[in-house]
Design an enzyme around this catalytic site. Structure first.
Site, PDB file in Angstrom:
ATOM      1  N   ASP A 105     -42.596 -14.704   0.058  1.00 45.48           N
ATOM      2  CA  ASP A 105     -41.605 -14.554  -1.015  1.00 45.48           C
ATOM      3  C   ASP A 105     -40.791 -15.854  -1.076  1.00 45.48           C
ATOM      4  OD1 ASP A 105     -42.059 -11.707  -1.803  1.00 45.48           O
ATOM      5  OD2 ASP A 105     -41.573 -11.385   0.301  1.00 45.48           O
ATOM      6  N   GLY A 143     -39.944 -14.768   5.335  1.00 48.29           N
ATOM      7  CA  GLY A 143     -41.299 -15.265   5.155  1.00 48.29           C
ATOM      8  C   GLY A 143     -41.457 -16.093   3.884  1.00 48.29           C
ATOM      9  N   SER A 147     -46.278  -5.308   2.473  1.00 49.20           N
ATOM     10  CA  SER A 147     -46.148  -3.853   2.560  1.00 49.20           C
ATOM     11  C   SER A 147     -46.901  -3.164   1.430  1.00 49.20           C
ATOM     12  CB  SER A 147     -44.672  -3.459   2.521  1.00 49.20           C
ATOM     13  OG  SER A 147     -43.982  -4.064   3.594  1.00 49.20           O
ATOM     14  N   ARG A 148     -47.022  -3.823   0.297  1.00 50.06           N
ATOM     15  CA  ARG A 148     -47.735  -3.247  -0.850  1.00 50.06           C
ATOM     16  C   ARG A 148     -49.234  -3.102  -0.590  1.00 50.06           C
ATOM     17  NH1 ARG A 148     -45.075  -4.369  -6.325  1.00 50.06           N
ATOM     18  NH2 ARG A 148     -42.892  -4.692  -5.798  1.00 50.06           N
ATOM     19  N   HIS A 198     -45.624  -4.786   9.094  1.00 47.59           N
ATOM     20  CA  HIS A 198     -46.969  -5.264   9.417  1.00 47.59           C
ATOM     21  C   HIS A 198     -46.842  -6.528  10.256  1.00 47.59           C
ATOM     22  CE1 HIS A 198     -46.110  -8.171   6.255  1.00 47.59           C
ATOM     23  NE2 HIS A 198     -45.940  -7.186   5.392  1.00 47.59           N
ATOM     24  N   GLY A 249     -38.942  -2.149   5.544  1.00 50.47           N
ATOM     25  CA  GLY A 249     -39.857  -1.256   6.240  1.00 50.47           C
ATOM     26  C   GLY A 249     -41.300  -1.458   5.844  1.00 50.47           C
ATOM     27  N   GLN A 301     -32.779  -3.729  -5.999  1.00 48.07           N
ATOM     28  CA  GLN A 301     -33.687  -4.827  -6.329  1.00 48.07           C
ATOM     29  C   GLN A 301     -34.978  -4.342  -6.991  1.00 48.07           C
ATOM     30  OE1 GLN A 301     -33.753  -6.000  -2.058  1.00 48.07           O
ATOM     31  NE2 GLN A 301     -35.908  -6.479  -2.395  1.00 48.07           N
ATOM     32  N   HIS A 311     -44.351  -9.327   9.323  1.00 41.44           N
ATOM     33  CA  HIS A 311     -42.967  -9.137   9.777  1.00 41.44           C
ATOM     34  C   HIS A 311     -42.833  -9.514  11.253  1.00 41.44           C
ATOM     35  CE1 HIS A 311     -42.942  -6.121   6.358  1.00 41.44           C
ATOM     36  NE2 HIS A 311     -41.860  -6.811   6.097  1.00 41.44           N
ATOM     37  N   GLN A 341     -37.600 -15.945  -3.091  1.00 43.36           N
ATOM     38  CA  GLN A 341     -36.552 -15.202  -2.393  1.00 43.36           C
ATOM     39  C   GLN A 341     -35.939 -16.049  -1.278  1.00 43.36           C
ATOM     40  OE1 GLN A 341     -36.726 -10.838  -1.127  1.00 43.36           O
ATOM     41  NE2 GLN A 341     -37.247 -11.875   0.773  1.00 43.36           N
TER      42      GLN A 341
END
Length: 281
Positions: free
Chosen positions: A151, A148, A187-188, A34, A31, A61, A37, A154
């Site tokens: 990350d 993306g 998101s941060r 932006h 969530g 996580q 995403h 990840q």
């Protein structure tokens, strides 16, 4: 756009899509959406008949409980953005839909890449990522999934997860989506002040651009020293900077001609921990 709020409604939706033989593209999120995403769904639309999103803030996580509490939750805005982007369905499960018994991570052996970089600073983080993505893949059953490159570690973990679990899913990495000033969208970023967005966060990007200019011109130890000096002279705290092999994610102090490299950086801008990376060419 279909809004699916529990496991059963998702299961019914997927069964209907599969019955029609349609190809599914999927990008899971936590969530606070932006434009970064939205670039995933734009990419997914090219190759699939149906594009599905998920919004789930995964508790397993977060190794820091405060980070979990502070994580922005903007469901109404998220749904509006997904509708505008032409996403066909969004899965917004409850914790019990993902973790029927207890919110615990499965332990994975990702071949060592889970111990590099973020793995050192956020113990258990990638077990949490692997656990939730594995469960979402089982429920959504996508043909293609999109993540993306911001990350990047990840993304490598997800590719390894697909190998381990033998999922019949193609994993696509989507280039980092940046604001005009170079800030990697995250998101941060919602927790940054305007000054922090325009100064601290863009210093990260400008530093990576300089690193790319210095790449193969000066030694890696000298590059690291210059990066450390940049942040020593700023108001922002460098947690780590390193250059790693893109395939193994192992840090290197020497360039080999036949290898591809990427610079990784983590900086605290105020109280917000920002990560970024750049392919070095």
């Amino acid at each position: 756009m279909e809004i699916l709020r529990n496991r059963q409604s998702l299961s019914d939706y997927i069964a209907a899509v599969k019955k029609e033989g349609k190809k599914i593209g999927f990008a899971p999120t936590m969530g606070a959406l932006h434009d970064g995403h939205m670039s995933l769904y734009k990419e997914a639309r090219k190759d699939n008949d149906i594009v599905i999103s998920s919004v789930f803030v995964n508790p397993t996580q977060f190794n820091n409980p405060d980070d979990l509490k502070k994580y922005p939750r903007t469901e109404e805005n998220d749904i509006a953005m997904l509708e505008k982007a032409g996403v066909d369905a969004v899965y917004i499960p409850g914790t019990e839909d993902i973790y029927p018994e207890k919110a615990e991570s499965k332990h994975y052996d990702f071949g060592g890449i889970e111990n590099e970089m973020e793995g050192k600073f956020r113990p258990g983080h990638f077990d949490g990522v692997g656990t939730v993505v594995s469960e979402l893949f089982r429920q959504v059953q996508p043909d293609n999934a999109y993540f993306g490159e911001k990350d990047y570690q990840q993304l490598a973990i997800i590719k390894k997860l697909v190998e381990i679990e033998k999922f019949p899913i193609n994993i696509h990495g989507v280039p980092i989506y940046r604001a005009e000033n170079g800030l990697a969208l995250s998101s941060r970023n919602a927790r940054l002040s305007e000054d922090e967005k325009n100064e601290g966060a863009t210093l990260i990007y400008k530093t990576l651009v300089k690193v790319n200019e210095w790449f193969r011109v000066i030694s890696i130890p000298e590059i690291k020293k210059r990066v450390e000096e940049i942040f020593e002279q700023s108001d922002y705290e460098l947690e780590y900077f390193l250059i790693a092999d893109e395939e193994t994610l192992k840090e290197t102090d020497f360039f080999y001609k036949d290898k591809s490299y990427r610079a990784f950086i983590v900086v605290f801008v105020g109280e917000v921990r920002l990560i970024d990376n750049m392919h070095l060419d």
